[in-house]
Motif scaffolding. Structure first.
Motif: not given
Length: 217
Positions: A119-123
């Motif tokens: 979730a963080k990497t893909k935003g």
């Protein structure tokens, strides 16, 4: 030795997929016209999320997706775009990971910490929820990743109005294909009071992995 053999046998069956197919065959998938259950699941930020947290929503784009399936990965950018387009129009995206986490074999990529990283990497601009025990997954009868259930809010209930794929381009690599935007077309029909012409399609992706009584949790 017998115990070790039993455990190894379980892993072989899981890898082959036969028990997973048997378990999935016993679970009913919601279809258009069915009432969909509410849920209250942990988001990647640690907060609990439910449809009731969106009092102004007209409906929901509930998508069962995961970290590792190639089809799910291919659809990530399209889901992000879908969320940005329809959240303000009353149809927020809510993503749920249907696969059980495990340190073993192919399931090691579905842990909560890796959901957080994804979730963080893909935003991700939408919730990405952890379905402990696959309760919601089985209630909806999700079959693949991704598998979308478009819900219409009717007072305190949620009715399935479309289920299946986001569109007709599972790999997003066919520039000549005339893309059929199933979910967007369904929402347009809802907002205009018209009948949804395509209310059900086949969800294309990796099969949802069943936990077999908690073996993979």
């Amino acid at each position: 030795m017998k115990k070790i053999f039993t455990i190894l046998s379980c892993f072989v069956f899981l890898a082959c997929g036969s028990p997973n197919e048997t378990a999935s065959a016993q679970i009913k998938t919601l279809v258009p016209g069915d009432n969909a259950p509410s849920f209250n699941l942990k988001n990647v930020d640690g907060k609990m999320i439910s449809p009731e947290d969106y009092p102004d929503a007209k409906g929901f784009i509930v998508v069962f997706t995961c970290n590792t399936c190639p089809n799910a990965i291919e659809y990530e950018d399209r889901l992000i775009a879908l969320g940005k387009k329809y959240n303000s129009k009353g149809y927020p995206v809510i993503a749920i990971n249907p696969n059980p986490p495990s340190p073993f074999l192919v399931f090691s990529g579905e842990t909560f910490s890796k959901m957080q990283k994804k979730a963080k990497t893909k935003g991700f601009s939408f919730p990405y929820l952890f379905d402990k025990g696959q309760i919601v997954t089985n209630q909806y009868g999700a079959r693949a990743t991704p598998h979308i259930f478009l819900l219409k809010k009717e007072e305190s209930k949620y009715k399935v109005v479309y289920t299946g794929a986001l569109d007709n381009d599972a790999w997003g690599k066919n520039p000549e294909l005339e893309r059929a935007l199933y979910v967007e077309d369904a929402i347009a029909a809802l907002d205009s009071g018209e009948e949804i012409k395509v209310a059900s399609t086949k969800a294309i992706g990796c099969s949802v992995k069943r936990s077999f009584g908690g073996l993979l949790e």
